[in-house]
Design an enzyme around this catalytic site. Structure first.
Site, PDB file in Angstrom:
ATOM      1  N   ASN A   8       0.930  -1.166   0.167  1.00 55.77           N
ATOM      2  CA  ASN A   8      -0.114   0.030   0.021  1.00 55.77           C
ATOM      3  C   ASN A   8       0.931   1.229   0.112  1.00 55.77           C
ATOM      4  O   ASN A   8       1.437   1.518   1.197  1.00 55.77           O
ATOM      5  CB  ASN A   8      -0.870  -0.072   1.211  1.00 55.77           C
ATOM      6  CG  ASN A   8      -1.551   1.120   1.247  1.00 55.77           C
ATOM      7  OD1 ASN A   8      -1.636   2.244   0.464  1.00 55.77           O
ATOM      8  ND2 ASN A   8      -2.092   1.559   2.652  1.00 55.77           N
ATOM      9  N   LYS A  10       0.175   4.345  -0.418  1.00 55.78           N
ATOM     10  CA  LYS A  10      -0.414   5.552   0.146  1.00 55.78           C
ATOM     11  C   LYS A  10      -0.125   6.776  -1.009  1.00 55.78           C
ATOM     12  O   LYS A  10      -0.272   6.283  -2.226  1.00 55.78           O
ATOM     13  CB  LYS A  10      -0.241   5.781   1.537  1.00 55.78           C
ATOM     14  CG  LYS A  10      -0.288   4.610   2.283  1.00 55.78           C
ATOM     15  CD  LYS A  10      -0.112   4.821   3.808  1.00 55.78           C
ATOM     16  CE  LYS A  10      -0.372   3.478   4.680  1.00 55.78           C
ATOM     17  NZ  LYS A  10      -0.179   3.684   5.825  1.00 55.78           N
ATOM     18  N   HIS A  98      -9.533   1.417   4.823  1.00 55.38           N
ATOM     19  CA  HIS A  98      -8.500   1.410   5.574  1.00 55.38           C
ATOM     20  C   HIS A  98      -8.617   2.368   6.657  1.00 55.38           C
ATOM     21  O   HIS A  98      -9.313   3.540   6.566  1.00 55.38           O
ATOM     22  CB  HIS A  98      -7.178   2.133   4.706  1.00 55.38           C
ATOM     23  CG  HIS A  98      -5.880   2.143   5.032  1.00 55.38           C
ATOM     24  ND1 HIS A  98      -5.440   3.030   6.017  1.00 55.38           N
ATOM     25  CD2 HIS A  98      -4.994   1.385   5.169  1.00 55.38           C
ATOM     26  CE1 HIS A  98      -4.228   2.684   6.329  1.00 55.38           C
ATOM     27  NE2 HIS A  98      -3.695   1.590   5.734  1.00 55.38           N
ATOM     28  N   GLU A 100      -6.825   4.864   7.940  1.00 55.14           N
ATOM     29  CA  GLU A 100      -6.573   6.391   7.537  1.00 55.14           C
ATOM     30  C   GLU A 100      -7.800   6.847   6.789  1.00 55.14           C
ATOM     31  O   GLU A 100      -8.301   8.029   6.967  1.00 55.14           O
ATOM     32  CB  GLU A 100      -5.592   6.696   6.473  1.00 55.14           C
ATOM     33  CG  GLU A 100      -3.944   6.411   7.197  1.00 55.14           C
ATOM     34  CD  GLU A 100      -3.057   5.921   6.556  1.00 55.14           C
ATOM     35  OE1 GLU A 100      -2.932   5.553   5.232  1.00 55.14           O
ATOM     36  OE2 GLU A 100      -1.946   5.257   7.362  1.00 55.14           O
ATOM     37  N   GLU A 170      -5.685  -4.524  10.521  1.00 52.59           N
ATOM     38  CA  GLU A 170      -4.736  -3.803  10.912  1.00 52.59           C
ATOM     39  C   GLU A 170      -4.955  -3.022  12.100  1.00 52.59           C
ATOM     40  O   GLU A 170      -5.666  -1.844  11.963  1.00 52.59           O
ATOM     41  CB  GLU A 170      -4.404  -2.576   9.754  1.00 52.59           C
ATOM     42  CG  GLU A 170      -4.270  -3.644   8.394  1.00 52.59           C
ATOM     43  CD  GLU A 170      -3.568  -2.434   7.326  1.00 52.59           C
ATOM     44  OE1 GLU A 170      -2.416  -2.601   7.202  1.00 52.59           O
ATOM     45  OE2 GLU A 170      -4.294  -1.523   7.040  1.00 52.59           O
ATOM     46  N   GLY A 176       2.346   2.348  10.774  1.00 48.99           N
ATOM     47  CA  GLY A 176       3.344   3.719  10.667  1.00 48.99           C
ATOM     48  C   GLY A 176       3.922   4.023  11.791  1.00 48.99           C
ATOM     49  O   GLY A 176       4.534   5.075  11.937  1.00 48.99           O
ATOM     50  N   SER A 215       3.340  -1.787  10.183  1.00 47.40           N
ATOM     51  CA  SER A 215       4.652  -2.047  10.654  1.00 47.40           C
ATOM     52  C   SER A 215       5.209  -3.224  10.261  1.00 47.40           C
ATOM     53  O   SER A 215       6.218  -3.750  10.735  1.00 47.40           O
ATOM     54  CB  SER A 215       4.941  -1.459  12.148  1.00 47.40           C
ATOM     55  OG  SER A 215       4.484  -0.149  12.123  1.00 47.40           O
TER      56      SER A 215
HETATM   57  P1  PGA Z   1       2.736   0.239   7.694  1.00 45.15           P
HETATM   58  O1  PGA Z   1       1.329   0.704   6.955  1.00 45.15           O
HETATM   59  O2  PGA Z   1       3.187  -0.844   7.274  1.00 45.15           O
HETATM   60  O3  PGA Z   1       3.438   1.586   7.373  1.00 45.15           O
HETATM   61  O4  PGA Z   1       2.361   0.430   9.061  1.00 45.15           O
HETATM   62  C1  PGA Z   1       0.515  -0.595   6.677  1.00 45.15           C
HETATM   63  C2  PGA Z   1      -0.837   0.141   6.140  1.00 45.15           C
HETATM   64  O5  PGA Z   1      -1.360   1.113   6.606  1.00 45.15           O
HETATM   65  O6  PGA Z   1      -1.587  -0.789   5.375  1.00 45.15           O
END
Ligand code: PGA
Length: 259
Positions: A8, A10, A98, A100, A170, A176, A215
């Site tokens: 992903n 983003k 997601h 976000e 998640e 992140g 992460s």
């Molecule tokens: P990350 O993001 O691996 O940077 O923690 C995962 C995601 O948001 O799908």
């Protein structure tokens, strides 16, 4: 079942960066030792790089994915992209819900369910994302929140192909942040998700892939993937670097991943 690893990106990667990444990734994978298990792979770039990736990935087995989709099918919806446009450009998967999107754009479970339905109708497989916040975990509400989100975010009953979806667990506090759920913490939630899918879909639930995200990196992927009911990973930050991402994809080959 075949595991599924999705990048992903983003809001990262211009077209030239996406092209350079793909060239490097394909070359690293072709040099790879040949992992014992070959996961299915998909990349979700920003909309502006979908066409570039579609041509850079053609002839490879890596699939294209979208990061979001409109609930609408066409018309006066400025800024939106419809599911059949994503199918038209070659997307096999689409992320919906997601964290976000849920947090920054206030997407509700109902929105996510409608988006999942829109994708299925266009022949694109939805990856339905769910997960608890740190506060909810600390209050002991993880199971309740995750299962409530899952049930309410599934495409509505009667949607054809409903049981072909992918679920991504998640935990919001792990996205992140460099914090990862321990393999045991992740497995506990994945098992609850599988049980819930069994109630909803019966035997078809055994074939539904449940990804972990938050992460994930080359050092922790192997122990995460070793857990029951973890059938893939959704990778943000570590998917922006071709070398890191190729190590994640080859998690099963001994020489690439520290034990
Ligand atoms: P990350 O993001 O691996 O940077 O923690 C995962 C995601 O948001 O799908």
């Amino acid at each position: 079942m075949r595991t599924l690893i999705v990048a992903n990106w983003k809001m990262n990667m211009k077209r030239d960066e996406a092209e350079a990444f793909t060239e490097r990734l394909l070359s690293l994978l072709s040099e790879g030792a040949g992992a014992a298990t070959a996961p299915e792979i998909a990349i979700a770039p920003p909309y502006t790089a979908l066409a570039t990736l579609a041509s850079a990935l053609s002839g490879s087995s890596i699939a294209l994915a979208a990061q979001d989709v409109s609930v609408h099918s066409s018309g006066a919806f400025t800024g939106e992209v419809a599911a059949d446009m994503l199918a038209d450009i070659g997307c096999r998967y689409g992320l919906v819900g997601h964290s976000e999107r849920r947090q920054l754009w206030s997407e509700s479970n109902e929105d996510v369910s409608r988006k999942a339905k829109a994708l299925l109708r266009a022949g694109v497989t939805p990856i339905v994302c769910i997960g608890e916040t740190r506060e909810e975990r600390e209050k002991g509400q993880t199971a309740e929140i995750v299962l409530e989100q899952l049930q309410a975010s599934l495409p509505p009953a009667g949607t054809p192909g409903r049981d072909t979806l992918v679920v991504a667990y998640e935990p919001v506090w792990a996205i992140g942040t460099g914090l990862t759920a321990t393999p045991d913490q992740a497995q506990e939630v994945h098992t609850l998700i599988r049980d819930c899918l069994r109630e909803e879909f019966g035997r078809a639930a055994e074939q539904i892939r449940i990804q972990y995200g938050g992460s994930v990196n080359p050092e922790n992927v192997k122990s995460i993937m070793a857990q029951n009911n973890i059938d893939g990973v959704l990778v943000g930050g570590a998917s922006l670097d071709a070398a890191q991402f190729s190590k994640i994809l080859q998690y099963d080959s001994q020489e690439n991943v520290p034990q």
